[in-house]
Motif scaffolding. Sequence first.
Motif, short mmCIF file in Angstrom:
data_model
loop_
_atom_site.label_atom_id
_atom_site.label_comp_id
_atom_site.label_asym_id
_atom_site.label_seq_id
_atom_site.Cartn_x
_atom_site.Cartn_y
_atom_site.Cartn_z
N GLY A 109 0.78 -1.24 0.00
CA GLY A 109 0.00 0.00 0.00
C GLY A 109 0.80 1.28 0.00
N ARG A 110 2.12 1.22 0.31
CA ARG A 110 2.95 2.43 0.32
C ARG A 110 2.29 3.50 1.18
N LEU A 111 2.12 3.18 2.44
CA LEU A 111 1.32 4.03 3.31
C LEU A 111 2.03 5.28 3.77
N GLY A 112 3.32 5.16 4.10
CA GLY A 112 4.03 6.33 4.62
C GLY A 112 3.44 6.77 5.94
N ASP A 113 3.13 8.06 6.05
CA ASP A 113 2.57 8.61 7.29
C ASP A 113 1.19 8.07 7.60
N ASN A 114 0.51 7.49 6.61
CA ASN A 114 -0.86 7.01 6.81
C ASN A 114 -0.93 5.64 7.47
N ILE A 115 0.22 5.10 7.89
CA ILE A 115 0.21 3.78 8.51
C ILE A 115 -0.59 3.79 9.81
N VAL A 116 -0.69 4.96 10.46
CA VAL A 116 -1.48 5.07 11.69
C VAL A 116 -2.94 4.73 11.42
N LEU A 117 -3.42 4.97 10.19
CA LEU A 117 -4.80 4.68 9.86
C LEU A 117 -5.06 3.18 9.79
N VAL A 118 -4.00 2.39 9.71
CA VAL A 118 -4.12 0.93 9.75
C VAL A 118 -3.95 0.42 11.17
N ILE A 119 -2.95 0.95 11.85
CA ILE A 119 -2.60 0.43 13.17
C ILE A 119 -3.63 0.79 14.22
N LEU A 120 -4.12 2.05 14.20
CA LEU A 120 -5.01 2.51 15.26
C LEU A 120 -6.29 1.68 15.36
N PRO A 121 -7.04 1.44 14.26
CA PRO A 121 -8.27 0.64 14.42
C PRO A 121 -8.00 -0.76 14.94
N VAL A 122 -6.89 -1.37 14.50
CA VAL A 122 -6.58 -2.73 14.94
C VAL A 122 -6.27 -2.74 16.43
N VAL A 123 -5.36 -1.86 16.86
CA VAL A 123 -4.97 -1.82 18.27
C VAL A 123 -6.16 -1.46 19.16
N ALA A 124 -6.92 -0.43 18.75
CA ALA A 124 -8.06 0.00 19.56
C ALA A 124 -9.09 -1.11 19.71
N SER A 125 -9.37 -1.82 18.64
CA SER A 125 -10.36 -2.89 18.70
C SER A 125 -9.90 -4.04 19.58
N LEU A 170 -9.40 4.31 6.08
CA LEU A 170 -9.85 4.17 7.46
C LEU A 170 -11.14 3.36 7.53
N ILE A 171 -12.06 3.61 6.60
CA ILE A 171 -13.32 2.86 6.58
C ILE A 171 -13.05 1.38 6.32
N GLY A 172 -12.16 1.10 5.37
CA GLY A 172 -11.85 -0.29 5.04
C GLY A 172 -11.24 -1.04 6.20
N ILE A 173 -10.18 -0.48 6.81
CA ILE A 173 -9.50 -1.16 7.91
C ILE A 173 -10.41 -1.26 9.12
N GLY A 174 -11.03 -0.12 9.50
CA GLY A 174 -11.93 -0.16 10.65
C GLY A 174 -13.08 -1.13 10.45
#
Length: 648
Positions: free
Chosen positions: A408-424, A485-489
Amino acid sequence: MRRLFAALGLVCLLLAQASAVRAEEVFSSYHSAIDVAKSGTLTVTETITANVEGDRIKRGIYRDFPLTFIDGRGRSARVEFKLVSVERDGNEESYRTEGIDGGIRIYTGDADVFLPAGEHIFQFVYETARQIRFFDDHDELYWNVTGTEWAFPIEEASATITLPEGVRTQALDVFTGRYGATDKNARALEDGDRLVFTTTRRLEPGEGLTIAVKMPKGSIDPPSASQENIWWVQDNLHWILGIAGLVIVSGYYARMWLKVGRDPARGVLVPRWDAPDGISPALVNYIDNKGFSGQGWTALSAAALNLAVGGYVVLEDLKSSLVIARTEKPQPAAVPAGEAAILAAVKRNGGRLAIDKANGPAVQKAGSDFRSAMEKEHRNKYYRANTIPVIGGVLLSVLFIGAILVFGRLGDNIVLVILPVVASIVIAVLSVVFGQAFRRKRSLAARVAAVLAIGLFGFIAVSIFLAVSAVTIFQAVETHELPLLIGIGGIVLVNLLFFYLMGAPTPLGTKMMDGIDGLRQYLTLAEKERMNMAGAPEMSPQHFEKLLPYAVALGVEKPWSDTFDHWLLTAAAGAAAAAYQPAWYHGDSFTAGSFGDRMGGFAGSMASTMTSSLPPPPKSSSSAFSSSGGSGGGFSGGGGGGGGGGGW
């Protein structure tokens, strides 16, 4: 003589100053030759002359090159990049690359080879595309020649640009200084078919040279529609994978739920005064909870109480501990598996199983044997957790999330993947912990305390989660990454949802659950409603004792004991009933009016007594030194701290 010493001192001072000047690590020149093809591909040759003194430049230099840019719609897009060669002092040089946030880092040199002090010439040759900007009235090359993140001064920076044959420029511009500066400490001129840009002052660390070339419309071939589509997929692959993953994972779970996860239709609830099919109290608890709750101690307590009521054991309340003692009554040929495990544990402990901390290992062994016997006989008979479909959904989700992280070449947007996973995960763990803690509480005060604790920690957790979520959503909107964010969450939430929905009772389990619900209703009915039931047995010590283990199994021992207590106080009970003392219990005597509180509290506290008797878990850490000062439990990599890093 004094003059001689003064002259020598002056010479030493001059030599020291000259040495200090020589010791400065600096780029004496930074030249970039850029060949622009008609297709828009740039072939760039960067020649960097560096003064090496072994300070920060020991083995070589590294070059960071950005691989993303912000397009006209404010979205992050990906450029094409291919490293062709790396040289030092005219010879091929070894190198390695590594990915960095939004780019690539190229290291020159070898870890085992140190450069001699002096001047060295480094050369990078690479090809890159998608760098030309296309406007309605012109084409443009807007190129950051040196970058603005160099740690060394650059005495002179320059660039020569070769345009496609026949292309003439409409305008040239230069910019120097730190990121965002508009200084013009450089000159630009056309030299035949070349464009030459040269700085007019030294560039300090963090300063750079940027050039702009305006060309007539059509000078560079624009990308085809198919190429634009390929680029669009590459730029948005992360959220495409996220949305596709959400759709596929949701479809998978929906299909599996329709296939194996739907609960069979429940029957009409009818109060009843016996267990369905005569099943044991422990099995009632097992079916009602769709497995063991609280590690099965409530089910074990109900089973022990049922053995006591049957006359096979006696429960002795010794204040400091609870003892399950074997009687002389022979064990029947057919005994439920869980109750057989308890009788075996009592026999193994000399006919008396004490439930206290001193006997914790024996209690733990009895609980383990009890659970194993129950699971072996009843697993998947009344309820199926459908673990395999859930594991399949989790693996499918991990596959998509992993693909997003890798491709996905996320760069700074990696938080949008990690946060929903960790929070859940955190929310799910806290929900299970608090839920189990709440279910174990029997007294009103304990339940109130549990509710207050859950409310307090829930408020704090929700507040933090909402604050972080707001920041994350804002970032997603700001960077046009809301679909990611919608997809990962969505993937994470679908997994949590179907983790609870996928399990389903079997047809036999559904029938049993209907009967169990009817029994629960009977045990909690008001006296007047119970008396109005046709065919219901009259209250008696035998009827109360028979159903008390089932009341414990269902967590309703208090209302059932209160019902019996009220019966004892009535004239119909008679003098014999008023003096009732259970033969299966040895402890303080009961009086009419207090039996409900005493017996309800005793039966309900059995599970917590068993739990508190267990030995503490082993400690996970120890000192690195023994009491004598020698080597103890230490090991390489143990303890706190760690990590490391350095220069090149």
